[in-house]
Every structure is written in C-alpha cells, then in structure tokens.
Design a protein around this motif. Structure first.
Motif, PDB file in Angstrom:
ATOM      1  N   ASP A 141       0.778  -1.312   0.120  1.00 13.59           N
ATOM      2  CA  ASP A 141      -0.064  -0.029   0.069  1.00 13.59           C
ATOM      3  C   ASP A 141       0.775   1.091  -0.147  1.00 13.59           C
ATOM      4  O   ASP A 141       0.273   2.337   0.302  1.00 13.59           O
ATOM      5  CB  ASP A 141      -0.745  -0.083   1.190  1.00 13.59           C
ATOM      6  CG  ASP A 141      -0.173   0.034   2.675  1.00 13.59           C
ATOM      7  OD1 ASP A 141       1.119  -0.267   2.586  1.00 13.59           O
ATOM      8  OD2 ASP A 141      -0.841   0.292   3.753  1.00 13.59           O
ATOM      9  N   ASP A 142       2.037   1.227  -0.351  1.00 12.42           N
ATOM     10  CA  ASP A 142       2.911   2.330  -0.337  1.00 12.42           C
ATOM     11  C   ASP A 142       2.443   3.323  -1.607  1.00 12.42           C
ATOM     12  O   ASP A 142       3.296   4.353  -1.718  1.00 12.42           O
ATOM     13  CB  ASP A 142       4.332   2.037  -0.034  1.00 12.42           C
ATOM     14  CG  ASP A 142       5.172   1.569  -1.653  1.00 12.42           C
ATOM     15  OD1 ASP A 142       4.276   1.365  -2.505  1.00 12.42           O
ATOM     16  OD2 ASP A 142       6.157   1.123  -1.533  1.00 12.42           O
ATOM     17  N   GLY A 143       1.843   3.062  -2.660  1.00 12.20           N
ATOM     18  CA  GLY A 143       1.416   3.872  -3.474  1.00 12.20           C
ATOM     19  C   GLY A 143       2.338   3.946  -4.651  1.00 12.20           C
ATOM     20  O   GLY A 143       2.121   4.456  -5.523  1.00 12.20           O
ATOM     21  N   THR A 144       3.459   3.085  -4.796  1.00 14.54           N
ATOM     22  CA  THR A 144       4.387   3.161  -5.927  1.00 14.54           C
ATOM     23  C   THR A 144       4.391   1.728  -6.622  1.00 14.54           C
ATOM     24  O   THR A 144       5.027   1.504  -7.451  1.00 14.54           O
ATOM     25  CB  THR A 144       5.861   3.256  -5.402  1.00 14.54           C
ATOM     26  OG1 THR A 144       6.263   2.258  -4.567  1.00 14.54           O
ATOM     27  CG2 THR A 144       6.097   4.565  -4.652  1.00 14.54           C
ATOM     28  N   GLY A 145       3.415   0.926  -6.431  1.00 17.11           N
ATOM     29  CA  GLY A 145       3.274  -0.447  -7.204  1.00 17.11           C
ATOM     30  C   GLY A 145       3.131   0.140  -8.697  1.00 17.11           C
ATOM     31  O   GLY A 145       3.574  -0.646  -9.582  1.00 17.11           O
ATOM     32  N   ALA A 146       2.223   0.906  -9.066  1.00 20.26           N
ATOM     33  CA  ALA A 146       1.867   1.223 -10.398  1.00 20.26           C
ATOM     34  C   ALA A 146       3.241   1.813 -11.408  1.00 20.26           C
ATOM     35  O   ALA A 146       3.586   1.148 -12.280  1.00 20.26           O
ATOM     36  CB  ALA A 146       0.922   2.355 -10.596  1.00 20.26           C
ATOM     37  N   VAL A 147       4.083   2.473 -10.495  1.00 21.19           N
ATOM     38  CA  VAL A 147       5.549   2.901 -10.939  1.00 21.19           C
ATOM     39  C   VAL A 147       6.179   1.769 -11.522  1.00 21.19           C
ATOM     40  O   VAL A 147       6.903   1.451 -12.490  1.00 21.19           O
ATOM     41  CB  VAL A 147       6.077   3.774  -9.916  1.00 21.19           C
ATOM     42  CG1 VAL A 147       7.560   4.022 -10.741  1.00 21.19           C
ATOM     43  CG2 VAL A 147       5.415   5.261 -10.114  1.00 21.19           C
ATOM     44  N   HIS A 148       6.536   0.697 -10.348  1.00 21.75           N
ATOM     45  CA  HIS A 148       7.335  -0.423 -10.518  1.00 21.75           C
ATOM     46  C   HIS A 148       6.836  -1.302 -11.755  1.00 21.75           C
ATOM     47  O   HIS A 148       7.464  -1.861 -12.580  1.00 21.75           O
ATOM     48  CB  HIS A 148       7.294  -0.954  -9.290  1.00 21.75           C
ATOM     49  CG  HIS A 148       8.312  -2.385  -9.333  1.00 21.75           C
ATOM     50  ND1 HIS A 148       8.021  -3.508  -9.902  1.00 21.75           N
ATOM     51  CD2 HIS A 148       9.749  -2.172  -9.085  1.00 21.75           C
ATOM     52  CE1 HIS A 148       9.009  -4.425  -9.733  1.00 21.75           C
ATOM     53  NE2 HIS A 148      10.018  -3.458  -9.434  1.00 21.75           N
ATOM     54  N   ALA A 149       5.435  -1.519 -11.652  1.00 18.87           N
ATOM     55  CA  ALA A 149       4.824  -2.129 -12.709  1.00 18.87           C
ATOM     56  C   ALA A 149       4.992  -1.629 -14.051  1.00 18.87           C
ATOM     57  O   ALA A 149       5.399  -2.575 -15.147  1.00 18.87           O
ATOM     58  CB  ALA A 149       3.376  -2.368 -12.462  1.00 18.87           C
ATOM     59  N   VAL A 150       4.712  -0.311 -14.387  1.00 24.81           N
ATOM     60  CA  VAL A 150       4.791   0.080 -15.675  1.00 24.81           C
ATOM     61  C   VAL A 150       6.361   0.084 -16.108  1.00 24.81           C
ATOM     62  O   VAL A 150       6.697  -0.141 -17.307  1.00 24.81           O
ATOM     63  CB  VAL A 150       4.438   1.640 -15.784  1.00 24.81           C
ATOM     64  CG1 VAL A 150       4.649   2.359 -16.838  1.00 24.81           C
ATOM     65  CG2 VAL A 150       2.938   1.744 -15.423  1.00 24.81           C
ATOM     66  N   LEU A 151       7.348   0.280 -15.295  1.00 23.59           N
ATOM     67  CA  LEU A 151       8.745   0.365 -15.435  1.00 23.59           C
ATOM     68  C   LEU A 151       9.285  -0.972 -15.677  1.00 23.59           C
ATOM     69  O   LEU A 151       9.870  -1.095 -16.804  1.00 23.59           O
ATOM     70  CB  LEU A 151       9.342   1.049 -14.445  1.00 23.59           C
ATOM     71  CG  LEU A 151       9.379   2.470 -14.304  1.00 23.59           C
ATOM     72  CD1 LEU A 151      10.575   2.905 -13.320  1.00 23.59           C
ATOM     73  CD2 LEU A 151      10.132   3.185 -15.786  1.00 23.59           C
ATOM     74  N   ARG A 152       8.661  -2.030 -15.195  1.00 26.96           N
ATOM     75  CA  ARG A 152       9.082  -3.291 -15.151  1.00 26.96           C
ATOM     76  C   ARG A 152       8.779  -3.794 -16.753  1.00 26.96           C
ATOM     77  O   ARG A 152       9.379  -4.258 -17.779  1.00 26.96           O
ATOM     78  CB  ARG A 152       8.496  -4.359 -14.265  1.00 26.96           C
ATOM     79  CG  ARG A 152       8.943  -5.702 -14.552  1.00 26.96           C
ATOM     80  CD  ARG A 152       8.436  -6.662 -13.447  1.00 26.96           C
ATOM     81  NE  ARG A 152       8.745  -8.046 -13.676  1.00 26.96           N
ATOM     82  CZ  ARG A 152       9.820  -8.775 -13.216  1.00 26.96           C
ATOM     83  NH1 ARG A 152      10.692  -7.979 -12.648  1.00 26.96           N
ATOM     84  NH2 ARG A 152       9.911  -9.796 -13.787  1.00 26.96           N
TER      85      ARG A 152
END
Length: 355
Positions: free
Chosen positions: A34-45
């Motif tokens: 729930d730290d809010g950065t999951g979307a960033v990591h998923a998109v970059l991966r």
C-alpha cells in the motif's frame, strides 16, 4: 541432441541481460503493498523488459571481451545497467517528442494518462501522465548508476567505467537540449548532424564500447581511439532511425511513421530534402512537415518529395560511408576474438536494421 550456441550469439546475450534486469527490478519492488508506488514499478518493469535490441549492453560487453575481460555475471550486470539508462532517455524523449507509441506499445506518459482516465481521478490526465513519466525516467537514470556501481567487478574497474559513464550521461542530456534548440534553429544539415552525434551516436555505440574497454583495463589511448569506430557507426544508426521514422513499416518498427513529420523533427533527411527542394516542393514541405494533424496522405506526399529530391538516397550514402569508416577503425584496433567478429556483425545490424 546437444545444441551448441555460438559465443557471439546476440540472442543468448540479450536473454542474460534481461535476466539481470529482471533480477535487479525484482529486488526493488515496493516494500509494502500500500505504499503507492506499485504502479510505477509495474509500468517500468513492463517497459524495460518489453524487448528492444539491447545494442548498448552488447557494445559494452564486447568492448570488455575485446580487451581481455572474461565472460561472467559481473560484466553482464554492468552492461545491462546501460539499458536502464537507455530507458530513462526513451521515456524523456517520448515526452519531448509527444510520441504515443514505443516498441508497439503506449509510451510511458500515455500509460499513466490512460490510468488517470480509467481511474476517474481529478485533474488533467495528460499532465499527470507527463509528470509521472518524468519521475519514472529519473528513477531509471538513478537505478542505472546503482546497478552499474554494484555489478560485482573490482572497485578500480568500476571507477574506470564510471568515468566514461559520467561523460555519457552529460552528453545525452546536452544532445536532448540541442534537439530542442534545433526545432527553432536554421534547419541545416550541420545542425542536424550535431544532434545526431551528441544525442544518439555517442551513447549508442561509442560510450558503451569505451565503457567495456575501460572496465577491462584497456590502454586509455586505445579507449579514446575507439571513438573512431563508435562515432561513425552511431551516426549511421541514427541516420537509419530517421529513415525508418518516415519510411518504416509501423508494424515492424513499433512506432508511427507520422510522429517525426507531425513534430517537424529537424532530421538530416528533412534538412537534405529542404536543401534540394524546388520552390513548389519547399512550399509543400513547409505546409506539411510540422502539421500536428498530418494524415497518411500528407505523409505520402512528403515521402514523395524526399524521394524526388534525392534526400533518401543521400542519407543511404551517408550511412554506407560511415559504416565503411567504422569497419576501417575496427581493422586498426587490437581486439581479441570473438569480440572482433561480434563487433563486425553488430556494425551491420546497427546500420541496416528494419526496426
């Protein structure tokens, strides 16, 4: 049956680079769901691992092998780190160019803009997409340095490589600035070639192969001389890219062949066409190139003018000349095998590709 894979097989090396990148990115997953950065990591991966030619890691790896460096995990990790820096450059370049596609998929700023729209959030989806993508690009740049620094080579080796890496980082940003300035410049062939050299040539070929050689402990004079190979080949790579941007098949290139023309991108190809155009042709180029609403019919007209002025064939000639220069420089360079053979093959692949 046993299958023997040639040591110069780029597909095998690309798989190893991708495995190193996947492992690095896996270690940097958000610590809490729930730290809010999951979307960033998923998109970059997805973006980093979605394919690509992996030319920069390949040139780095063979620069290392050419001067006595052994095959192994550390050099694969160091070379793969260049791909994260490439991701930074692509993400920012797509924002600056307003490109909606990259490798056949929505560019990072478009992915975030679409996420904003689907989520029904307040504010401007386009601004959100741009801002989120900028931060993703910055993160890739930071990660590339971390991955390179922690590759597992000896500290003295890493320091030698980082000295060239630092130059590369500065040159890419300077090249992007020149690209922005060139849009309001004189549109000359010389100005377009300056952008080619700074924005693409150096960080695609010259600096990667020099980084590999420096890591391996090559004589500094030889590292410097590798620019005689890398600069002309990097120029040829970008000149081919400019041709593909106008004449390439989007199904193969993964990018619309309208983008460069709608943007009015000041390429060598268009500079040569304007230079050789007659009054009527010049007027049509002024009307069509840079029109954000340009359609395929207008693009076909521009293509016809480029062909008629001889600009396309002149660029092909420039590519051939630069490939010859790069090959001659390789002949003068004391490279070990199989690196020499691999770099000869990469020279052809970089300059005569279809995507």
């Amino acid at each position: 049956m046993t299958v023997t894979v040639a040591p110069t097989d780029p597909a095998l090396l690309r798989d190893r680079f991708d495995a190193a990148l996947a492992a690095f990115l896996h270690e940097r997953r958000p610590g809490r769901s729930d730290d809010g950065t999951g979307a960033v990591h998923a998109v970059l991966r997805r973006f980093v691992l979605a394919g690509g030619k992996r030319l920069r890691p390949l040139f780095c790896y063979w620069g290392w092998r050419g001067f006595g460096g052994p095959d192994g995990g550390p050099i694969v990790v160091a070379a793969a780190a260049l791909e994260l820096f490439h991701a930074f450059a692509l993400i920012h370049d797509d924002i600056l160019d307003g490109s909606d596609l990259r490798r056949g998929q929505p560019s990072v700023h478009r992915v975030f803009a679409e996420l904003h729209t689907r989520s029904g959030w307040h504010g401007d989806p386009t601004a959100y997409g741009r801002d989120a993508a900028l931060l993703c690009g910055d993160l890739c740049a930071a990660w590339s340095g971390q991955m390179f620094h922690d590759c597992g080579l000896e500290p003295a080796q890493v320091r030698r490589g980082l000295a060239v890496f630092a130059r590369m980082r500065a040159e890419v940003i300077a090249g992007e600035y020149l690209d922005v300035v060139s849009a309001i410049g004189d549109g000359s062939v010389a100005a377009a070639l300056a952008v080619v050299r700074m924005k693409t040539a150096r960080y695609t070929v010259t600096r990667p192969v020099q980084i590999g050689a420096a890591l391996a402990g090559a004589d500094p004079a030889i590292v410097t001389a590798l620019a005689e190979f890398g600069d002309p080949l990097g120029d040829a790579f970008q000149l081919r890219d400019d041709l593909l941007g106008v004449f390439g098949d989007p199904a193969v290139t993964g990018k619309s062949n309208l983008d460069d023309l709608r943007e009015g991108k000041p390429t060598v190809l268009l500079a040569l066409a304007r230079e050789a155009a007659g009054p009527t042709q010049a007027a049509r180029l002024r009307a069509l190139v840079g029109d954000p609403e340009l359609d395929h019919g207008g693009a076909a007209e521009v293509q016809g003018i480029i062909e008629a002025t001889g600009a396309r064939e002149r660029v092909e000639g420039m590519i051939r000349t630069r490939v010859d220069q790069a090959r001659a420089a390789l002949d003068r360079t004391p490279l070990a095998e199989p690196a020499r053979s691999a770099l000869v093959e990469l020279t052809t692949r970089a300059a005569h590709r279809r995507h």
